[in-house]
Design an enzyme around this catalytic site. Structure first.
Site, PDB file in Angstrom:
ATOM      1  N   HIS A   1     -10.530  -2.287  11.307  1.00  8.15           N
ATOM      2  CA  HIS A   1      -9.426  -3.119  10.825  1.00  8.15           C
ATOM      3  C   HIS A   1      -9.199  -4.227  11.863  1.00  8.15           C
ATOM      4  CE1 HIS A   1      -4.958  -3.198   9.303  1.00  8.15           C
ATOM      5  NE2 HIS A   1      -5.700  -4.090   8.686  1.00  8.15           N
TER       6      HIS A   1
ATOM      7  N   ASP B   1      -9.330  -9.647   8.827  1.00  6.49           N
ATOM      8  CA  ASP B   1      -8.786  -8.312   8.523  1.00  6.49           C
ATOM      9  C   ASP B   1      -9.776  -7.168   8.754  1.00  6.49           C
ATOM     10  OD1 ASP B   1      -6.354  -6.954   7.532  1.00  6.49           O
ATOM     11  OD2 ASP B   1      -7.628  -6.319   5.872  1.00  6.49           O
TER      12      ASP B   1
ATOM     13  N   ARG C   1       0.843  -1.192   0.000  1.00  4.11           N
ATOM     14  CA  ARG C   1       0.000   0.000   0.000  1.00  4.11           C
ATOM     15  C   ARG C   1       0.880   1.245   0.000  1.00  4.11           C
ATOM     16  NH1 ARG C   1      -1.872   0.992   4.316  1.00  4.11           N
ATOM     17  NH2 ARG C   1      -1.204  -0.807   5.527  1.00  4.11           N
TER      18      ARG C   1
ATOM     19  N   ARG D   1       2.233 -12.099  -0.400  1.00  2.14           N
ATOM     20  CA  ARG D   1       0.910 -12.435   0.133  1.00  2.14           C
ATOM     21  C   ARG D   1       0.301 -13.654  -0.548  1.00  2.14           C
ATOM     22  NH1 ARG D   1      -1.630  -8.652   4.063  1.00  2.14           N
ATOM     23  NH2 ARG D   1       0.017  -7.116   4.350  1.00  2.14           N
TER      24      ARG D   1
ATOM     25  N   CYS E   1       0.705  -7.235  11.885  1.00  2.00           N
ATOM     26  CA  CYS E   1       0.948  -7.345  13.328  1.00  2.00           C
ATOM     27  C   CYS E   1       0.165  -8.480  13.970  1.00  2.00           C
ATOM     28  CB  CYS E   1       0.648  -6.025  14.016  1.00  2.00           C
ATOM     29  SG  CYS E   1       1.852  -4.753  13.597  1.00  2.00           S
TER      30      CYS E   1
ATOM     31  N   TYR F   1      -1.422  -3.413  -6.861  1.00  2.00           N
ATOM     32  CA  TYR F   1      -1.177  -4.183  -5.645  1.00  2.00           C
ATOM     33  C   TYR F   1      -2.312  -4.127  -4.628  1.00  2.00           C
ATOM     34  CZ  TYR F   1       1.244  -6.735  -2.152  1.00  2.00           C
ATOM     35  OH  TYR F   1       1.574  -7.718  -1.258  1.00  2.00           O
TER      36      TYR F   1
ATOM     37  N   LYS G   1      -9.628  -2.217   1.542  1.00  2.00           N
ATOM     38  CA  LYS G   1      -9.315  -1.095   2.408  1.00  2.00           C
ATOM     39  C   LYS G   1     -10.058   0.173   1.977  1.00  2.00           C
ATOM     40  CE  LYS G   1      -6.930  -3.336   5.296  1.00  2.00           C
ATOM     41  NZ  LYS G   1      -5.815  -4.116   5.123  1.00  2.00           N
TER      42      LYS G   1
ATOM     43  N   SER H   1      -1.344  -3.333  10.316  1.00  2.00           N
ATOM     44  CA  SER H   1      -0.977  -4.217   9.218  1.00  2.00           C
ATOM     45  C   SER H   1       0.274  -5.020   9.564  1.00  2.00           C
ATOM     46  CB  SER H   1      -0.715  -3.393   7.958  1.00  2.00           C
ATOM     47  OG  SER H   1      -1.881  -2.684   7.622  1.00  2.00           O
TER      48      SER H   1
HETATM   49  P1  GTP Z   1      -2.317  -7.554   7.452  1.00  2.00           P
HETATM   50  O1  GTP Z   1      -2.836  -8.601   6.547  1.00  2.00           O
HETATM   51  O2  GTP Z   1      -1.242  -6.724   6.844  1.00  2.00           O
HETATM   52  O3  GTP Z   1      -3.397  -6.695   8.038  1.00  2.00           O
HETATM   53  O4  GTP Z   1      -1.513  -8.324   8.640  1.00  2.00           O
HETATM   54  P2  GTP Z   1      -1.994  -9.167   9.922  1.00  2.00           P
HETATM   55  O5  GTP Z   1      -2.293  -8.238  11.059  1.00  2.00           O
HETATM   56  O6  GTP Z   1      -3.039 -10.139   9.545  1.00  2.00           O
HETATM   57  O7  GTP Z   1      -0.645  -9.941  10.343  1.00  2.00           O
HETATM   58  P3  GTP Z   1      -0.254 -11.493  10.250  1.00  2.00           P
HETATM   59  O8  GTP Z   1      -1.104 -12.347  11.149  1.00  2.00           O
HETATM   60  O9  GTP Z   1      -0.180 -11.877   8.832  1.00  2.00           O
HETATM   61  O10 GTP Z   1       1.210 -11.472  10.875  1.00  2.00           O
HETATM   62  C1  GTP Z   1       2.231 -10.670  10.348  1.00  2.00           C
HETATM   63  C2  GTP Z   1       3.572 -11.170  10.816  1.00  2.00           C
HETATM   64  O11 GTP Z   1       3.627 -11.195  12.250  1.00  2.00           O
HETATM   65  C3  GTP Z   1       3.863 -12.590  10.358  1.00  2.00           C
HETATM   66  O12 GTP Z   1       5.198 -12.665   9.931  1.00  2.00           O
HETATM   67  C4  GTP Z   1       3.641 -13.418  11.591  1.00  2.00           C
HETATM   68  O13 GTP Z   1       4.436 -14.582  11.596  1.00  2.00           O
HETATM   69  C5  GTP Z   1       4.027 -12.463  12.724  1.00  2.00           C
HETATM   70  N1  GTP Z   1       3.280 -12.782  13.980  1.00  2.00           N
HETATM   71  C6  GTP Z   1       1.948 -13.000  14.096  1.00  2.00           C
HETATM   72  N2  GTP Z   1       1.616 -13.335  15.377  1.00  2.00           N
HETATM   73  C7  GTP Z   1       2.767 -13.311  16.083  1.00  2.00           C
HETATM   74  C8  GTP Z   1       3.094 -13.565  17.481  1.00  2.00           C
HETATM   75  O14 GTP Z   1       2.231 -13.886  18.308  1.00  2.00           O
HETATM   76  N3  GTP Z   1       4.395 -13.417  17.824  1.00  2.00           N
HETATM   77  C9  GTP Z   1       5.364 -13.064  16.925  1.00  2.00           C
HETATM   78  N4  GTP Z   1       6.619 -12.943  17.360  1.00  2.00           N
HETATM   79  N5  GTP Z   1       5.110 -12.837  15.616  1.00  2.00           N
HETATM   80  C10 GTP Z   1       3.829 -12.943  15.203  1.00  2.00           C
HETATM   81  C1  SPV Z   2      -2.943  -4.349   5.243  1.00  2.83           C
HETATM   82  O1  SPV Z   2      -1.967  -3.721   4.834  1.00  2.83           O
HETATM   83  O2  SPV Z   2      -3.497  -4.098   6.344  1.00  2.83           O
HETATM   84  C2  SPV Z   2      -3.478  -5.462   4.438  1.00  2.83           C
HETATM   85  C3  SPV Z   2      -2.963  -5.650   3.078  1.00  2.83           C
HETATM   86  O3  SPV Z   2      -4.369  -6.173   4.897  1.00  2.83           O
HETATM   87  S1  SPV Z   2      -3.680  -4.555   1.939  1.00  2.83           S
HETATM   88  O4  SPV Z   2      -4.896  -5.190   1.377  1.00  2.83           O
HETATM   89  O5  SPV Z   2      -2.703  -4.331   0.883  1.00  2.83           O
HETATM   90  O6  SPV Z   2      -4.073  -3.346   2.587  1.00  2.83           O
HETATM   91 MN    MN Z   3      -4.901  -5.535   7.043  1.00  9.36          MN
END
Ligand code: GTP
Ligand code: SPV
Ligand code: MN
Length: 613
Positions: free
Chosen positions: A259, A306, A91, A398, A283, A230, A239, A281
């Site tokens: 979110h 999400d 983004r 992704r 996290c 993207y 979003k 994002s």
């Molecule tokens: P968006 O799709 O961008 O909104 O991201 P998201 O909030 O869904 O994050 P996602 O669950 O994909 O995790 C992002 C990164 O954080 C990945 O590399 C995970 O492995 C890492 N992660 C998730 N949960 C944990 C945790 O409990 N501990 C640690 N150390 N890393 C974590």
């Molecule tokens: C984020 O960045 O929080 C995502 C990926 O979930 S995107 O759809 O590119 O915003």
């Molecule tokens: Mn997201």
């Protein structure tokens, strides 16, 4: 509209005529499509009907055009890899605009331009921008078609990759067009990669434009996106609509677009609770949404990963849905050791973007397995070996996959559920404890408004830099953030039975840089404590920043977290928190008079508690 240059051999040619649907709303839809076609001048117009045959033809076409690489069918059936342009991997917050009539309605945290001025900027960019390409008309529903919290939209796009992605992420097709024809309201979204083709031009695998705009007109409920193919820049239902535009609808109509992931937690006695969690994002939302508890007896079912829409119900509780139909998840860090559920979800029918390709035609990314394969083709299409000194998959690579494929998906995941708990979190190496319970709703809103988090690769910017990301909505709030805080406070009056609010942080680090908390499946221990709090069965102690688990009330059976690490995980450094309070004041001052008085009071009370601690 068939132009003479249309490729008769295209597998898509058998689909795409304007559906012959009658109804009072159809004329406006057709007129809008014709208006955008007259502006962008595509060679062909394709009305997407959402059929599996059409999707198959679309994928075949993209393989022929070099946009998609088909993966080894025996390893990963029905799956494809796309490699984006190197400048189009995330983004772009600096190119994202909220063009409300009044600048103060966008607020100091959004880029703003006067709507007429922005339209004048966009017009020449979109003029002829689809020349040589097919313009797709994609009717979609956020939430199940006809559901009480659902909303409709149409995306016009010249990106077949976007069409395939929208097909996974939303409900697409004729049934949506029929509702629009019947007169249901819908949001207009226009997307062009901004790469017109002249006769004889050779196309590229990932067309895009160096100039990029992601523009929202909240007063007229429109999105215009130019130059990027993207994710969040191109799948406008996600979003742009389901957060930025929907947050404005929610402000005006008394609901929330957030979110947040959405899960059902089932305790060892079989009692079910619903939790929504806002983390910035990359996290941890997808991971928590697919949590596999490490403590016996607990189960988690996935509802969304999400975005969550929340509305007061007739019984006075807050009800939530996941408006999406798929997951657009971060690949790196997803593996057997962290998120088995995601690994299982990805067995087939996946659209991967910017991951690495193995020699046997499958995919790989950092964290999928402990040891990388000896040779890969990296996300840029170059040879890669473990000593390359650079990641094989892009950090924001992704997967796009249907939600229904998750083994953890709830049977009733398309229905609204009553919320019991709301979590706010971020990626914080310091200061923020593993879990803190808010004293009440207002304090909970205060905690949400104060979320800061270290930057990730999900958007442009320096990874690791701490920034404010209130409610994980900084990049996604379609109006003045201070009004949004006020709206959250008001929601407390619209509901008679409110969810309890918690702040969590899985990412606190020791002085040696290591994560203090094992995270992932062990986050179930925090969920277990929270649910036992709801049941009145777990003890908490009062601290200046909120309630934290009493000694031994967090279930740590079977894990190895040293006494010292545990102390550090919950340590509250008064001086550091007073400094945070100063930063909060600075942040609130950005909005001047618009910052709700209740939050100023909360801040004052926090300082008093810290100073007398
Ligand atoms: P968006 O799709 O961008 O909104 O991201 P998201 O909030 O869904 O994050 P996602 O669950 O994909 O995790 C992002 C990164 O954080 C990945 O590399 C995970 O492995 C890492 N992660 C998730 N949960 C944990 C945790 O409990 N501990 C640690 N150390 N890393 C974590
Ligand atoms: C984020 O960045 O929080 C995502 C990926 O979930 S995107 O759809 O590119 O915003
Ligand atoms: Mn997201």
């Amino acid at each position: 509209i068939e132009s003479p240059t249309a490729r008769a051999a295209s597998p898509l040619a058998a689909f795409g005529a304007r559906p012959e649907i009658q109804g009072p709303g159809m004329a406006a839809l057709v007129a809008w499509v014709e208006e955008i076609a007259a502006l962008t001048r595509p060679d062909r117009i394709h009305w997407v009907d959402g059929s599996p045959e059409e999707n198959e033809a679309l994928l075949t076409q993209m393989v022929a055009d070099g946009t998609l690489i088909p993966l080894n069918h025996d390893k990963r059936p029905g799956s494809y890899l796309a490699r984006s342009d190197e400048g189009d991997v995330a983004r772009l917050e600096s190119r994202t605009f909220i063009c409300s009539e009044k600048q103060e309605d966008a607020g100091p945290t959004n880029n703003w331009a006067e709507p007429a001025e922005m339209r004048a900027t966009l017009r020449p960019l979109f003029e002829g921008s689809m020349r040589g390409r097919t313009m797709f008309v994609v009717p979609f529903s956020m939430g199940k078609i006809g559901g009480p919290i659902s909303q409709l939209g149409v995306q016009i796009t010249d990106s077949p990759y976007a069409v395939a992605s929208i097909g996974i992420m939303t409900r697409v097709g004729i049934a949506v067009t029929e509702r629009i024809a019947q007169g249901a309201p819908w949001v207009r979204t226009v997307h062009s990669v901004g790469a017109p083709l002249r006769a004889g031009d050779e196309d590229v695998a990932w067309p895009s434009n160096d100039e990029k705009y992601i523009v929202h007109f909240p007063d007229t409920l429109e999105v215009w996106s130019f130059g990027s193919g993207y994710g969040g820049n191109a799948i406008l239902a996600k979003k742009c609509y389901a957060l930025r535009i929907a947050s404005v609808l929610g402000r005006d109509q008394g609901w929330l677009a957030e979110h947040m992931l959405l899960i059902r937690v089932i305790d060892p006695q079989g009692r079910a609770y619903h939790a929504a969690a806002a983390f910035p994002s990359a996290c941890g939302k997808t991971n928590l949404a697919m949590l596999r508890p490490t403590i016996p007896g607990w189960r988690v079912e996935t509802l969304g990963d999400d975005i969550t829409w929340i509305r007061p119900g007739e019984d006075g509780r807050l009800y939530a849905i996941n408006p999406e139909a798929g997951f657009f998840g971060v690949a790196p860090g997803t593996g057997e050791a962290t998120n088995v559920t995601a690994v299982e979800t990805l067995w087939g029918n996946v659209l991967f973007t910017n991951v690495a390709l193995t020699d046997d035609g499958d995919v790989w990314w950092e964290g999928l397995t402990e040891e990388p394969p000896a040779h890969l083709i990296d996300w840029r299409g170059e040879d890669w070996t473990p000593d390359a000194g650079r990641p094989a998959a892009h950090p924001n690579s992704r997967f796009t996959v249907s939600a229904s494929q998750a083994p953890s998906i709830a049977d009733d995941w398309e229905e609204a559920v009553p919320l019991d708990v709301i979590l706010f979190g971020g990626r914080r190496a310091t200061n923020v404890p593993l879990v803190v319970e808010a004293f009440d709703w207002e304090h909970g809103v205060f905690l949400g408004s104060n979320i800061s988090s270290e930057r990730t690769a999900a958007a442009e910017g320096k990874v690791g830099e701490l920034r404010r990301d209130p409610f994980a909505m900084m990049p996604f709030c379609g109006y003045n953030m201070a009004d949004y805080f006020a709206h959250w406070l008001e929601m407390g009056d619209l509901a008679s039975e409110l969810p309890k609010v918690y702040q969590v942080n899985w990412f606190r680090r020791g002085s040696d840089g290591r994560f203090l908390w094992p995270g992932f499946g062990d986050n179930s221990r925090v969920i277990d404590w929270i649910i036992r709090r709801l049941q009145g069965e777990a003890e908490a102690v009062v601290t200046p920043i909120g309630l934290v688990p009493a000694p031994r009330s967090l279930n740590l059976d079977g894990i190895d977290v040293s006494r010292q690490d545990l102390d550090e995980l919950f340590a509250i450094d008064v001086d550091a928190w007073l400094e945070e309070a100063d930063l909060t004041e600075e942040f609130y001052d950005l909005f001047g008079e618009r910052t709700p008085a209740e939050l100023r009071v909360q801040l004052q009370e926090l300082r008093t508690r810290l100073q007398t601690a």
